[in-house]
Design an enzyme around this catalytic site. Structure first.
Site, short mmCIF file in Angstrom:
data_model
loop_
_atom_site.label_atom_id
_atom_site.label_comp_id
_atom_site.label_asym_id
_atom_site.label_seq_id
_atom_site.Cartn_x
_atom_site.Cartn_y
_atom_site.Cartn_z
N GLU A 33 7.81 15.80 -2.39
CA GLU A 33 7.53 16.99 -1.59
C GLU A 33 8.76 17.42 -0.80
OE1 GLU A 33 2.89 15.82 -0.60
OE2 GLU A 33 4.36 15.97 0.99
N CYS A 46 13.06 20.27 4.96
CA CYS A 46 12.62 18.89 5.15
C CYS A 46 12.60 18.24 3.77
CB CYS A 46 11.23 18.92 5.78
SG CYS A 46 10.51 17.30 5.99
N CYS A 53 6.14 5.43 -0.07
CA CYS A 53 6.79 4.76 1.06
C CYS A 53 6.15 3.39 1.25
CB CYS A 53 6.64 5.58 2.34
SG CYS A 53 7.50 4.85 3.75
N CYS A 57 2.35 3.72 7.38
CA CYS A 57 1.89 4.23 8.68
C CYS A 57 0.46 4.77 8.53
CB CYS A 57 2.81 5.33 9.19
SG CYS A 57 4.50 4.76 9.41
N CYS A 60 -0.36 8.55 7.83
CA CYS A 60 0.44 9.21 6.80
C CYS A 60 -0.10 8.93 5.41
CB CYS A 60 1.88 8.70 6.91
SG CYS A 60 2.92 9.21 5.55
N GLY A 100 8.87 9.15 2.44
CA GLY A 100 9.73 7.98 2.41
C GLY A 100 10.46 7.71 3.71
N GLU A 101 10.99 6.50 3.79
CA GLU A 101 11.81 6.10 4.94
C GLU A 101 13.27 6.20 4.50
OE1 GLU A 101 11.83 5.07 8.27
OE2 GLU A 101 13.97 4.98 7.77
N SER A 132 15.50 11.09 10.18
CA SER A 132 14.35 10.61 10.94
C SER A 132 13.90 9.27 10.39
CB SER A 132 13.21 11.63 10.82
OG SER A 132 12.05 11.12 11.43
N SER A 155 10.61 8.13 14.90
CA SER A 155 9.18 8.40 14.94
C SER A 155 8.52 7.30 15.77
CB SER A 155 8.68 8.38 13.48
OG SER A 155 7.35 8.74 13.41
N LEU A 156 8.19 7.62 17.01
CA LEU A 156 7.76 6.59 17.97
C LEU A 156 6.23 6.45 18.01
CD1 LEU A 156 9.51 4.78 19.74
CD2 LEU A 156 9.10 6.34 21.63
N ASN A 157 5.56 7.51 18.40
CA ASN A 157 4.11 7.63 18.25
C ASN A 157 3.24 6.66 19.05
OD1 ASN A 157 4.70 9.64 16.35
ND2 ASN A 157 4.94 8.09 14.77
N ASN A 231 -2.10 16.24 12.81
CA ASN A 231 -2.66 17.16 11.82
C ASN A 231 -3.64 16.37 10.94
OD1 ASN A 231 -3.02 19.38 10.18
ND2 ASN A 231 -1.14 19.06 9.02
N CYS A 274 2.51 14.91 5.55
CA CYS A 274 3.34 14.21 4.58
C CYS A 274 2.48 13.53 3.51
CB CYS A 274 4.17 13.18 5.35
SG CYS A 274 5.22 12.19 4.33
S1 SF4 Z 1 5.28 8.33 8.21
FE1 SF4 Z 1 7.23 8.14 7.13
S2 SF4 Z 1 7.71 5.96 7.31
FE2 SF4 Z 1 5.55 6.13 7.79
S3 SF4 Z 1 4.48 5.78 5.83
FE3 SF4 Z 1 4.80 8.00 6.05
S4 SF4 Z 1 6.69 8.42 4.96
FE4 SF4 Z 1 6.64 6.20 5.38
#
Ligand code: SF4
Length: 285
Positions: A33, A46, A53, A57, A60, A100-101, A132, A155-157, A231, A274
């Site tokens: 994406e 983006c 990934c 998370c 996600c 992805g990371e 990020s 990405s703290l959250n 979201n 995502c």
């Molecule tokens: S938020 Fe980012 S790091 Fe976390 S699972 Fe989704 S893609 Fe991976």
């Protein structure tokens, strides 16, 4: 259908706010994406760095299916070129914030940044590129040793380790204190501000005490906090907070002299979170 050098655009969705989300297909059939976000004079691309990934998370969709593979350098750059081609005009900002990371695909991330910014090629300005990360501390430190300096977003959250570990399992490996220090060290050596992304989730991380803990954790570092209302998507039970709660959270940060911006979740009426578009495409295949 648009044919790119190595990627094929197989699907596009356009939000009522103008956000355009693309699903690109690689030569081996894998899907990634990419999103174009429009904000005043800015057009932000983006881009994804991996198919899937490994970090899982909770909020996600990409993380749910696990990692398939790293994207090649060319596949990362081609997302940028493909979106510029479709757009017919210039992209002004790039964020590595898609699937992805990026720091788990370190070598290809760095090569793609070098190609994007090379004066003899695309010549994209470094200062307009943001990486990020969910918080891979050794890779943040390594990024700090490169001969180029990009912006860093983390990405703290959450505002405590227990909550963050429940949302982002990577936190069990790299604690918040160490992560925030690594990000601030990177920034103090190279850039003016680090951006901490904070997705506000109802009754999970949106309480007054969370805001106060966040102030204590980040302190007076060179940090901006981007607050984003979660979201929701059907496959996850997490909920978005009321707008008043979001505002109250921001007010606490502001009253402690933090820089805290409310970021609108763009493209809410399309599969904008995502991994949603890729999942939707898989459903119809
Ligand atoms: S938020 Fe980012 S790091 Fe976390 S699972 Fe989704 S893609 Fe991976």
């Amino acid at each position: 259908m648009v044919k790119l050098s190595s990627l094929q655009s197989v699907r596009e969705e356009v939000s009522s706010d103008g956000t355009r989300k693309f699903l690109f297909q690689a030569a081996d059939g894998n899907l990634m994406e990419s999103v174009l976000i429009f904000n005043q004079n800015r057009v932000t691309a983006c881009v994804s760095s991996q198919v899937g990934c490994a970090l899982g998370c909770k909020f996600c969709l990409t993380g749910r299916g696990g990692i398939v593979r790293n994207l090649e350098t060319g596949e990362i750059v081609d997302q940028f070129l493909g979106m510029e081609e479709i757009l017919g005009s210039s992209i002004t900002n790039v964020v590595f914030m898609g699937m992805g990371e990026p720091l788990n695909n370190y070598d290809n991330l760095v090569s793609s940044i070098r190609i994007l910014t090379n004066d003899k090629g695309i010549g994209f300005p470094l200062r307009r590129i943001t990486v990020s990360t969910a918080g891979i501390i050794p890779a943040i430190k390594r990024l700090g040793t490169e001969d180029f300096k990009v912006n860093l977003a983390v990405s703290l959250n959450a505002a405590d380790d227990k909550t963050r570990s429940s949302l982002m399992p990577i936190n069990k490996k790299y604690s918040m204190k160490k992560l925030i220090k690594a990000a601030l060290d990177y920034i103090s050596a190279h850039r003016k501000w680090v951006i901490f992304e904070y997705i506000l989730i109802k009754d999970v991380n949106d309480r007054d005490e969370d805001a106060i803990n966040l102030v204590k954790l980040i302190g007076k570092g060179q940090a901006k906090i981007n607050l984003i209302q979660y979201n929701p998507h059907p496959e996850c039970s997490l909920e978005k907070p009321e707008p008043e709660r979001v505002k109250a959270f921001q007010e606490i940060l502001l009253s402690h002299h933090m820089t805290a911006l409310l970021r609108k979740s763009k493209g809410c009426d399309i599969n904008a979170a995502c991994g949603q578009l890729r999942a939707a495409q898989k459903d119809i295949r």
